[in-house]
Design a protein around this motif. Structure first.
Motif, mmCIF file in Angstrom:
data_model
loop_
_atom_site.group_PDB
_atom_site.id
_atom_site.type_symbol
_atom_site.label_atom_id
_atom_site.label_comp_id
_atom_site.label_asym_id
_atom_site.label_seq_id
_atom_site.Cartn_x
_atom_site.Cartn_y
_atom_site.Cartn_z
ATOM 1 N N PHE A 7 21.506 -13.404 9.602
ATOM 2 C CA PHE A 7 22.063 -12.206 9.043
ATOM 3 C C PHE A 7 21.599 -12.345 7.500
ATOM 4 O O PHE A 7 21.741 -11.575 6.856
ATOM 5 N N ALA A 8 20.650 -13.225 7.367
ATOM 6 C CA ALA A 8 19.778 -13.278 5.939
ATOM 7 C C ALA A 8 18.349 -14.031 6.419
ATOM 8 O O ALA A 8 18.243 -14.879 7.215
ATOM 9 N N SER A 9 17.434 -13.416 5.600
ATOM 10 C CA SER A 9 15.991 -14.070 5.758
ATOM 11 C C SER A 9 15.306 -14.163 4.469
ATOM 12 O O SER A 9 15.612 -13.264 3.551
ATOM 13 N N VAL A 15 18.442 -17.306 8.417
ATOM 14 C CA VAL A 15 19.872 -17.804 8.368
ATOM 15 C C VAL A 15 20.708 -17.179 9.457
ATOM 16 O O VAL A 15 20.829 -15.971 9.237
ATOM 17 N N ARG A 25 20.237 -22.736 8.725
ATOM 18 C CA ARG A 25 18.978 -22.142 8.169
ATOM 19 C C ARG A 25 17.842 -22.860 8.707
ATOM 20 O O ARG A 25 17.919 -23.891 9.261
ATOM 21 N N TYR A 27 13.341 -22.940 9.433
ATOM 22 C CA TYR A 27 12.234 -22.588 8.964
ATOM 23 C C TYR A 27 11.404 -21.696 10.064
ATOM 24 O O TYR A 27 11.388 -22.522 11.226
ATOM 25 N N ILE A 63 23.959 -25.892 7.172
ATOM 26 C CA ILE A 63 24.740 -25.975 5.826
ATOM 27 C C ILE A 63 25.864 -25.260 5.468
ATOM 28 O O ILE A 63 26.201 -24.185 6.300
ATOM 29 N N GLN A 64 26.665 -25.616 4.570
ATOM 30 C CA GLN A 64 27.869 -24.717 4.157
ATOM 31 C C GLN A 64 27.685 -23.167 3.883
ATOM 32 O O GLN A 64 26.446 -23.126 3.220
ATOM 33 N N ARG A 65 28.246 -22.604 4.361
ATOM 34 C CA ARG A 65 28.360 -21.234 4.099
ATOM 35 C C ARG A 65 28.809 -20.745 2.587
ATOM 36 O O ARG A 65 29.861 -21.306 2.434
ATOM 37 N N GLU A 118 16.641 -15.664 -6.999
ATOM 38 C CA GLU A 118 16.949 -15.499 -5.393
ATOM 39 C C GLU A 118 17.487 -16.766 -4.736
ATOM 40 O O GLU A 118 17.535 -16.660 -3.504
ATOM 41 N N ASN A 119 17.307 -17.677 -5.342
ATOM 42 C CA ASN A 119 17.448 -19.144 -4.892
ATOM 43 C C ASN A 119 18.922 -19.796 -5.570
ATOM 44 O O ASN A 119 19.065 -21.102 -5.645
ATOM 45 N N MET A 121 23.095 -18.657 -5.635
ATOM 46 C CA MET A 121 23.957 -17.775 -5.265
ATOM 47 C C MET A 121 25.424 -18.044 -6.125
ATOM 48 O O MET A 121 25.637 -18.977 -6.303
ATOM 49 N N ILE A 130 20.290 -22.996 -3.788
ATOM 50 C CA ILE A 130 19.852 -23.187 -2.321
ATOM 51 C C ILE A 130 18.410 -23.394 -2.333
ATOM 52 O O ILE A 130 17.562 -23.343 -3.319
ATOM 53 N N ASP A 131 17.698 -23.483 -1.365
ATOM 54 C CA ASP A 131 16.294 -23.377 -0.869
ATOM 55 C C ASP A 131 15.640 -24.711 -1.742
ATOM 56 O O ASP A 131 14.799 -24.502 -2.498
HETATM 57 N N1 LIG Z 1 24.230 -21.493 2.519
HETATM 58 C C1 LIG Z 1 23.956 -20.172 2.684
HETATM 59 N N2 LIG Z 1 25.312 -19.481 2.841
HETATM 60 C C2 LIG Z 1 25.058 -18.066 3.068
HETATM 61 N N3 LIG Z 1 23.832 -17.419 2.971
HETATM 62 C C3 LIG Z 1 22.810 -18.315 2.544
HETATM 63 C C4 LIG Z 1 22.757 -19.538 2.615
HETATM 64 N N4 LIG Z 1 21.633 -20.105 2.226
HETATM 65 C C5 LIG Z 1 20.661 -18.919 2.239
HETATM 66 N N5 LIG Z 1 21.560 -17.853 2.442
HETATM 67 C C6 LIG Z 1 21.025 -16.491 2.515
HETATM 68 O O1 LIG Z 1 19.472 -16.791 3.174
HETATM 69 C C7 LIG Z 1 18.377 -15.987 2.150
HETATM 70 C C8 LIG Z 1 17.378 -16.933 2.220
HETATM 71 O O2 LIG Z 1 17.527 -18.371 2.167
HETATM 72 P P1 LIG Z 1 16.762 -19.354 1.391
HETATM 73 O O3 LIG Z 1 17.180 -20.594 1.537
HETATM 74 O O4 LIG Z 1 16.287 -19.034 -0.090
HETATM 75 O O5 LIG Z 1 15.253 -19.273 2.169
HETATM 76 P P2 LIG Z 1 13.917 -19.106 1.995
HETATM 77 O O6 LIG Z 1 12.921 -20.434 1.751
HETATM 78 O O7 LIG Z 1 13.295 -18.275 2.912
HETATM 79 O O8 LIG Z 1 13.741 -18.254 0.724
HETATM 80 C C9 LIG Z 1 19.472 -16.442 0.914
HETATM 81 O O9 LIG Z 1 18.968 -15.403 -0.016
HETATM 82 C C10 LIG Z 1 20.680 -15.917 1.253
HETATM 83 O O10 LIG Z 1 21.096 -14.583 1.439
#
Ligand SMILES: Nc1ncnc2c1ncn2[C@@H]1O[C@H](COP(=O)(O)OP(=O)(O)O)[C@@H](O)[C@H]1O
Ligand SMILES: [Mg+2]
Length: 217
Positions: A7-9, A15, A25, A27, A63-65, A118-119, A121, A130-131
């Protein structure tokens, strides 16, 4: 179980939804997540805003949503202003760098290494980082320099010309509220130069990024 479509990348990870509370999540290149998961758990135990970590297996981390936009999306939508954007990053770094390093080294901290809009939320409980792929121990000024370089990169990238005023104002605000990155700026620029995910065009902008940051200090 996770659904087959992410649902996200991001640049490195996909993810997948598991349930209302957890996501997976992964890689895409198989990079192991063990080290970053340990850093996430460590800072989480010290009260830092990170998603809770569940099962870790090779390139996979449960990981926690989190619910909410990234700070980048919130800034582009105009829901958060550039000054606040800079202050938030400075505050997140200040709090991270106040946590003792797992090794016990007194002159080192945990550096996120890739703290940018971007990292982060923006959840109902506040910003959550995150990340943690680039997390490692090191000097706090290096971490600050990396974030300044990332803001400057987007501010100077012709592909994002419409975001340049916002990014410049956010960078100014970030630097005003942060420790001086200049002692670690050359090392951080060298590290960015080795980043394999940057395009040739992005790499060519490094000297201008250096100049822009120094002009704001
Ligand atoms: N714990 C989370 N819950 C919901 N969405 C997440 C979570 N972690 C990451 N995402 C979604 O995934 C996207 C990419 O995650 P990220 O960890 O930054 O990976 P990358 O290393 O590819 O940048 C984020 O921008 C967000 O939209
Ligand atoms: Mg990311």
């Amino acid at each position: 179980m996770s659904s087959p479509e992410p649902f996200a990348s991001g640049r490195d990870a996909d993810v997948y939804s598991i349930d209302d509370d957890w996501v997976l999540r992964r890689y895409r290149n198989g990079h192991p997540v063990r080290d970053e998961a340990e850093y996430m758990k460590w800072v989480g135990r010290h009260g830092y805003p990170v998603p809770a970590v569940g099962r870790v297996d090779g390139p996979d981390m449960v990981i926690q949503r989190l619910t909410g936009p990234t700070l980048a999306a919130a800034a582009v939508a105009g829901d958060i202003g550039p000054v606040e954007l800079g202050e938030l990053h400075a505050d997140l770094h200040r709090r991270l760098h106040a946590i003792p390093a797992p090794s016990g080294a007194e002159d080192r901290v945990i550096m996120h290494g890739d703290l940018h809009p971007e990292n982060v939320m923006l959840t109902a409980d506040g910003p959550v980082v995150i990340d943690w792929r680039n997390a490692e121990e090191g000097p706090p000024a290096f971490d600050v320099a990396m974030t300044a370089i990332i803001f400057a990169q987007v501010a100077l990238d012709p592909a994002y010309a419409e975001l340049s005023p916002l990014l410049r104002e956010a960078l100014t605000s970030y630097l005003v509220h942060s420790i001086d990155p200049r002692p670690q700026l050359p090392a951080a620029l060298a590290r960015r130069g080795n980043n394999v995910t940057l395009t040739k065009e992005e790499l060519a902008l490094l000297p201008q990024q250096d100049q822009l940051i120094r002009s704001m200090l």
